[in-house]
Write an enzyme that holds these catalytic residues in place. Structure first.
Site, PDB file in Angstrom:
ATOM      1  N   HIS A  87     -47.481 -53.157  17.586  1.00 43.18           N
ATOM      2  CA  HIS A  87     -47.690 -51.700  17.747  1.00 43.18           C
ATOM      3  C   HIS A  87     -46.382 -50.969  17.335  1.00 43.18           C
ATOM      4  CE1 HIS A  87     -49.929 -48.315  20.130  1.00 43.18           C
ATOM      5  NE2 HIS A  87     -49.315 -47.924  19.030  1.00 43.18           N
ATOM      6  N   GLU A 126     -53.233 -55.250  24.200  1.00 36.13           N
ATOM      7  CA  GLU A 126     -51.730 -55.552  23.717  1.00 36.13           C
ATOM      8  C   GLU A 126     -51.060 -56.009  24.659  1.00 36.13           C
ATOM      9  OE1 GLU A 126     -50.531 -52.096  21.812  1.00 36.13           O
ATOM     10  OE2 GLU A 126     -52.287 -51.846  20.461  1.00 36.13           O
TER      11      GLU A 126
HETATM   12  N1  LIG Z   1     -49.453 -47.296  15.156  1.00 36.87           N
HETATM   13  C1  LIG Z   1     -48.718 -46.284  15.594  1.00 36.87           C
HETATM   14  O1  LIG Z   1     -47.530 -46.768  16.283  1.00 36.87           O
HETATM   15  C2  LIG Z   1     -49.184 -44.892  15.618  1.00 36.87           C
HETATM   16  C3  LIG Z   1     -48.251 -43.942  15.626  1.00 36.87           C
HETATM   17  C4  LIG Z   1     -48.649 -42.554  15.402  1.00 36.87           C
HETATM   18  C5  LIG Z   1     -49.998 -42.395  15.825  1.00 36.87           C
HETATM   19  N2  LIG Z   1     -50.750 -43.467  16.071  1.00 36.87           N
HETATM   20  C6  LIG Z   1     -52.472 -43.092  15.871  1.00 36.87           C
HETATM   21  O2  LIG Z   1     -52.734 -42.545  14.848  1.00 36.87           O
HETATM   22  C7  LIG Z   1     -53.801 -41.701  14.989  1.00 36.87           C
HETATM   23  C8  LIG Z   1     -53.974 -40.462  14.157  1.00 36.87           C
HETATM   24  O3  LIG Z   1     -52.746 -39.771  13.994  1.00 36.87           O
HETATM   25  P1  LIG Z   1     -52.459 -38.147  13.303  1.00 36.87           P
HETATM   26  O4  LIG Z   1     -51.243 -37.860  13.756  1.00 36.87           O
HETATM   27  O5  LIG Z   1     -52.829 -38.513  11.877  1.00 36.87           O
HETATM   28  O6  LIG Z   1     -53.629 -37.700  14.131  1.00 36.87           O
HETATM   29  P2  LIG Z   1     -54.496 -36.117  13.670  1.00 36.87           P
HETATM   30  O7  LIG Z   1     -55.074 -35.816  14.879  1.00 36.87           O
HETATM   31  O8  LIG Z   1     -53.277 -35.291  12.844  1.00 36.87           O
HETATM   32  O9  LIG Z   1     -55.639 -36.600  12.677  1.00 36.87           O
HETATM   33  C9  LIG Z   1     -56.741 -37.337  13.052  1.00 36.87           C
HETATM   34  C10 LIG Z   1     -57.527 -37.050  12.094  1.00 36.87           C
HETATM   35  O10 LIG Z   1     -58.908 -37.755  12.388  1.00 36.87           O
HETATM   36  C11 LIG Z   1     -60.193 -36.885  12.076  1.00 36.87           C
HETATM   37  N3  LIG Z   1     -61.334 -37.630  12.852  1.00 36.87           N
HETATM   38  C12 LIG Z   1     -61.439 -37.537  14.145  1.00 36.87           C
HETATM   39  N4  LIG Z   1     -62.892 -38.356  14.567  1.00 36.87           N
HETATM   40  C13 LIG Z   1     -63.055 -38.956  13.388  1.00 36.87           C
HETATM   41  C14 LIG Z   1     -64.140 -39.744  12.980  1.00 36.87           C
HETATM   42  N5  LIG Z   1     -64.960 -40.082  13.784  1.00 36.87           N
HETATM   43  N6  LIG Z   1     -64.353 -39.887  11.734  1.00 36.87           N
HETATM   44  C15 LIG Z   1     -63.423 -39.434  10.619  1.00 36.87           C
HETATM   45  N7  LIG Z   1     -62.337 -38.748  10.845  1.00 36.87           N
HETATM   46  C16 LIG Z   1     -62.188 -38.401  12.248  1.00 36.87           C
HETATM   47  C17 LIG Z   1     -59.540 -35.804  12.488  1.00 36.87           C
HETATM   48  O11 LIG Z   1     -60.525 -34.700  12.207  1.00 36.87           O
HETATM   49  C18 LIG Z   1     -58.329 -35.584  12.242  1.00 36.87           C
HETATM   50  O12 LIG Z   1     -58.151 -35.165  10.595  1.00 36.87           O
HETATM   51  C19 LIG Z   1     -53.245 -40.865  16.585  1.00 36.87           C
HETATM   52  O13 LIG Z   1     -54.377 -40.485  17.329  1.00 36.87           O
HETATM   53  C20 LIG Z   1     -52.739 -42.396  17.172  1.00 36.87           C
HETATM   54  O14 LIG Z   1     -53.796 -42.914  17.997  1.00 36.87           O
HETATM   55  C21 LIG Z   1     -50.518 -44.694  15.823  1.00 36.87           C
HETATM   56  O1  LIG Z   2     -44.521 -45.624  20.767  1.00 37.52           O
HETATM   57  C1  LIG Z   2     -45.532 -45.984  21.361  1.00 37.52           C
HETATM   58  O2  LIG Z   2     -45.447 -46.539  22.275  1.00 37.52           O
HETATM   59  C2  LIG Z   2     -46.836 -45.405  20.639  1.00 37.52           C
HETATM   60  C3  LIG Z   2     -46.853 -44.937  18.977  1.00 37.52           C
HETATM   61  C4  LIG Z   2     -48.198 -44.423  18.477  1.00 37.52           C
HETATM   62  O3  LIG Z   2     -49.134 -45.445  18.888  1.00 37.52           O
HETATM   63  C5  LIG Z   2     -48.385 -43.152  18.943  1.00 37.52           C
HETATM   64  O4  LIG Z   2     -49.411 -42.587  19.284  1.00 37.52           O
HETATM   65  O5  LIG Z   2     -47.484 -42.142  18.481  1.00 37.52           O
END
Ligand SMILES: NC(=O)c1ccc[n+]([C@@H]2O[C@H](COP(=O)([O-])OP(=O)(O)OC[C@H]3O[C@@H](n4cnc5c(N)ncnc54)[C@H](O)[C@@H]3O)[C@@H](O)[C@H]2O)c1
Ligand SMILES: O=C(O)CC[C@@H](O)C(=O)O
Length: 416
Positions: free
Chosen positions: A292, A269
């Site tokens: 992102h 990124e």
């Molecule tokens: N795009 C963004 O801005 C943004 C924002 C927030 C979070 N995220 C990403 O989203 C991810 C998930 O967030 P969350 O709060 O739901 O996390 P979380 O920890 O609540 O949920 C993750 C789930 O994935 C499951 N998991 C782990 N390994 C796995 C696999 N190999 N196959 C299937 N399932 C699997 C876990 O058991 C869990 O239920 C974060 O880790 C982060 O990287 C991105």
């Molecule tokens: O705010 C960010 O930079 C990342 C957001 C998202 O990927 C997260 O992990 O919560």
């Protein structure tokens, strides 16, 4: 004996990547006035230089905290990730130096789920291409390959906080929801867990990825997995860029083996808004590309600012480590009339008995003791009579396997 106390105004807080003002306000309200608040991340060299006198560091997803950075962070007490993901931090390097890492596991969940749902609808209707054509003066009025969400199957990979939230919103819109997770979970509403990723990919009309970055999720969606999806299928990734092999996705979309995609996270990124975004997905018709911003709403950022700064302030004022992602969790009561010693040590046999021996031989009366360990580190918190704060600190510093000791005086915060 040199005085080891550090007034709150001298505790240096560095906040990077435009952490929300709500965090700054929270620190100020708690009496922490020495705050540097930058809108950008820092590269490794600048961070190594800057971190030497920092006590508390706040970052988002872009700042990489590796072994070299932690080695320079001699005064660092805690890290706050003002986001959900903590894959940008070498959690072991932090742990082995007695540094807890906090994050905001829920505050942007809803923002991500809402975006994913909106993208699913847009892609099912072929809006990216129709929108682009209209901007160019075209008129693509057609129902071809346009579908309602009602009755379609949404497959959620990773049914955690975001996956489950998405599941509820999607059902209310008429999606049938199936999910795959490595942990057996009870689905919300009528959602059903399926036994394998392969089954989910084959059955879903829209696949949305919500797994953390782990060795087991790295490149989990590549050519073979994409080949299992329906040609009318849609892939959404707002998890981490390392989960999907982006070249394989681009190839499948360009060859018409997949109908559409919405991608918010990428293997590489841009480091800032001025850098060019390079991706093989650029220019493909039914593809939504976002920088992102899944969790980037004002509501989420404000909540994250409050949540993470509160955890850092509580740790600094009181020693509580509840919800730390890498550290033994200890919930502590207030200590109005006692000084509190925080002792972080390698988790090897005999350290606790040595701590108690040293305190007893120094004539220090223990009025409360709390201990929690994980596989690497032990965290013992000892409340002592006010007369003994610095004496206890000096005595405990000499205990073998000590990583870090701090004293929290009953009124003011001090460091060792
Ligand atoms: N795009 C963004 O801005 C943004 C924002 C927030 C979070 N995220 C990403 O989203 C991810 C998930 O967030 P969350 O709060 O739901 O996390 P979380 O920890 O609540 O949920 C993750 C789930 O994935 C499951 N998991 C782990 N390994 C796995 C696999 N190999 N196959 C299937 N399932 C699997 C876990 O058991 C869990 O239920 C974060 O880790 C982060 O990287 C991105
Ligand atoms: O705010 C960010 O930079 C990342 C957001 C998202 O990927 C997260 O992990 O919560």
């Amino acid at each position: 004996m040199a005085k080891t106390s550090l007034d709150k105004s001298k505790i240096k807080i560095l906040l990077l990547e435009g952490v929300h003002q709500s965090a700054v306000d929270n620190f100020l309200n708690a009496g922490y006035t020495n705050i540097e608040h930058l809108t950008t991340s820092l590269d490794e060299a600048s961070l190594v230089d800057k971190i030497r006198d920092v006590h508390f560091l706040g970052i988002r997803s872009r700042t990489q905290l590796n072994e070299r950075v932690f080695a320079a962070a001699e005064k660092l007490n805690a890290v706050g990730c003002f986001c959900i993901g903590t894959n940008q931090v070498d959690l072991n390097a932090a742990l082995s130096r007695g540094i807890p890492v906090f994050n905001a596991p829920y505050s942007n969940t809803r923002s991500v789920a809402e975006l994913v749902l909106a993208e699913a609808i847009m892609l099912l209707r072929g809006i990216p291409e129709k929108n682009a054509r209209a901007h160019q003066g075209g008129w693509l009025k057609s129902a071809k390959a346009s579908h309602e969400a009602r009755g379609k199957t949404l497959g959620i990979v990773g049914y955690g906080n975001i996956g489950a939230q998405l599941s509820v919103l999607a059902e209310s819109l008429g999606f049938n929801v199936i999910f795959y997770d490595v942990v057996t979970k009870l689905g919300m509403g009528n959602a059903n867990q399926v036994a394998s990723l392969e089954e989910l990919l084959a059955r879903a009309d829209v696949v949305s990825l919500h797994v953390p970055e782990l060795p087991s999720t790295k490149w989990m969606i590549a050519k073979d997995q994409l080949a299992l999806m329906k040609p009318s299928g849609i892939l959404i990734n707002a998890s981490r860029g390392s989960v999907v092999v982006i070249e394989d996705l681009a190839e499948a979309l360009a060859a018409g083996r997949l109908y559409g995609a919405a991608i918010d996270v990428f293997p590489v990124e841009p480091k800032g808004n001025d850098e060019e975004f390079v991706s093989p997905l650029r220019g493909l018709p039914n593809v939504i590309l976002t920088p992102h911003i899944g969790g980037s709403t004002l509501e989420a950022q404000e909540n994250i600012g409050i949540e993470v700064s509160e955890k850092m302030v509580t740790y600094s004022d009181n020693g509580t480590t509840v919800t730390a992602v890498n550290f033994p969790e200890v919930a502590l009561p207030a200590h109005p009339d006692k000084h509190r010693v925080l002792h972080i040590h390698d988790n090897v046999p005999g350290v606790l008995s040595e701590i108690n021996r040293v305190l007893s031989e120094s004539g220090i009366n223990i009025s409360g003791q709390y201990l929690q360990t994980n596989e690497k580190v032990g965290y013992v918190v000892i409340d002592v009579d006010k007369a003994y704060g610095e004496q206890a600190l000096e005595a405990l510093r000499k205990v073998e396997h000590t990583l870090r000791v701090r004293v929290l005086y009953s009124e003011t915060n001090f460091e060792g």
